[in-house]
Motif scaffolding. Sequence first.
Motif, mmCIF file in Angstrom:
data_model
loop_
_atom_site.group_PDB
_atom_site.id
_atom_site.type_symbol
_atom_site.label_atom_id
_atom_site.label_comp_id
_atom_site.label_asym_id
_atom_site.label_seq_id
_atom_site.Cartn_x
_atom_site.Cartn_y
_atom_site.Cartn_z
ATOM 1 N N THR A 302 -1.064 -51.486 -29.528
ATOM 2 C CA THR A 302 -2.129 -50.585 -29.076
ATOM 3 C C THR A 302 -3.490 -51.234 -29.255
ATOM 4 O O THR A 302 -4.354 -51.170 -28.365
ATOM 5 C CB THR A 302 -2.070 -49.254 -29.849
ATOM 6 O OG1 THR A 302 -0.774 -48.671 -29.699
ATOM 7 C CG2 THR A 302 -3.118 -48.283 -29.334
ATOM 8 N N THR A 303 -3.705 -51.869 -30.410
ATOM 9 C CA THR A 303 -4.972 -52.563 -30.660
ATOM 10 C C THR A 303 -5.233 -53.621 -29.588
ATOM 11 O O THR A 303 -6.350 -53.727 -29.055
ATOM 12 C CB THR A 303 -4.949 -53.205 -32.053
ATOM 13 O OG1 THR A 303 -4.949 -52.173 -33.045
ATOM 14 C CG2 THR A 303 -6.162 -54.086 -32.273
ATOM 15 N N THR A 304 -4.218 -54.392 -29.249
ATOM 16 C CA THR A 304 -4.365 -55.431 -28.227
ATOM 17 C C THR A 304 -4.689 -54.823 -26.873
ATOM 18 O O THR A 304 -5.566 -55.315 -26.142
ATOM 19 C CB THR A 304 -3.078 -56.267 -28.126
ATOM 20 O OG1 THR A 304 -2.843 -56.907 -29.381
ATOM 21 C CG2 THR A 304 -3.197 -57.320 -27.035
ATOM 22 N N ALA A 305 -4.009 -53.721 -26.540
ATOM 23 C CA ALA A 305 -4.241 -53.079 -25.244
ATOM 24 C C ALA A 305 -5.652 -52.512 -25.141
ATOM 25 O O ALA A 305 -6.310 -52.628 -24.094
ATOM 26 C CB ALA A 305 -3.206 -51.981 -25.015
ATOM 27 N N VAL A 306 -6.143 -51.897 -26.216
ATOM 28 C CA VAL A 306 -7.506 -51.356 -26.214
ATOM 29 C C VAL A 306 -8.523 -52.485 -26.091
ATOM 30 O O VAL A 306 -9.494 -52.388 -25.329
ATOM 31 C CB VAL A 306 -7.765 -50.527 -27.488
ATOM 32 C CG1 VAL A 306 -9.236 -50.119 -27.579
ATOM 33 C CG2 VAL A 306 -6.872 -49.287 -27.513
ATOM 34 N N ALA A 307 -8.311 -53.565 -26.835
ATOM 35 C CA ALA A 307 -9.224 -54.706 -26.760
ATOM 36 C C ALA A 307 -9.282 -55.276 -25.354
ATOM 37 O O ALA A 307 -10.369 -55.604 -24.841
ATOM 38 C CB ALA A 307 -8.789 -55.790 -27.749
ATOM 39 N N LEU A 308 -8.146 -55.415 -24.704
ATOM 40 C CA LEU A 308 -8.111 -55.926 -23.328
ATOM 41 C C LEU A 308 -8.838 -54.981 -22.378
ATOM 42 O O LEU A 308 -9.576 -55.431 -21.489
ATOM 43 C CB LEU A 308 -6.666 -56.120 -22.876
ATOM 44 C CG LEU A 308 -5.924 -57.313 -23.495
ATOM 45 C CD1 LEU A 308 -4.431 -57.218 -23.209
ATOM 46 C CD2 LEU A 308 -6.490 -58.627 -22.954
#
Length: 320
Positions: A302-308
């Motif tokens: 989720t963190t990676t998806a939000v950052a992207l």
Amino acid sequence: MGDRRSVLVLTNPHDVTADVVLRLLLARRVPVVRLDPGADLHTGASLTAMYRSGEQRGRLRTASRELDITRVRSVWVRRPSPYEGPPGLRGQDRRFASEQALWGAGGILASLPGALYVNHPWSNRAAEFKPWQLSAAQGCGFLVPSTVITDHPEEARAFVASHQGGAVYKPLWNTRYRIDGQPHSVWVREVHAVEITEAVSACPHLFQAKVDKAFDARVTAVGDRLFGIRIDSPALDWRHRQDLMTCTPVEVPEPVACAVAAYLAELRLIYGAFDFAVTASGEWYFLECNPNGQWAWQPAETTTAVALALADRLEEGTDS
């Protein structure tokens, strides 16, 4: 590429959450200027803006960059330090300087022509008022727990007593508070009518019906991209004991997604961190929306998806 493609990030030097997105932008070769205006403008950085009929121009100078502020693609308002004035000043002189910086430098950085703001600082501030959050949430189609905001002790006692399923107290603002010199947080907690004293008359208090929840949910919104997680915690307020909670991705129901979109439009936000209490029958009750809430504590995917999603929006700027 020129500085037309520059992204201006307003945050403090210790913001590791911002670093996650900045690394993505740098990997894409998107020029980035990082500034903590409350501190950097006292330690070598400078900001100039000029206005006249038909023309606006200005420069931001930092230790490593010089930026035409009329050619900024997007501004990410993350976690800048407050404007507190030069540390060498004291008393009313420092207060004068800090207020001039807020209304001067803060005003310049909030009015860059053609820039996309995530989020605009004035929208962030307005969206932090819980009464407006609750009013907007109702109008946008969310389920909202029965709530009263009052400075009248009898009103508060009557409200709490009327909810057989229980009621909670939550602060209207996360005010800095210390007990014996140590920082102290005021968490959401259950409250009973007999606990409510005349002290309630000192200021407005928020009391809310306790939701019989099966779990909590956080929905992080970046424009129309939503990222939901389920939070299971034994604590009434999961933030109080994050070491005890577990987080797993969860699908956001279509009615909730539609209400999120309406809410962001109503409050003029691109980013929002929405908190819900979800019942066993699948009802999602809106609790609040932090317009600048943290997100890097969530599961890695989720963190990676939000950052992207944030990197995409900042890179796109006003072209999207």
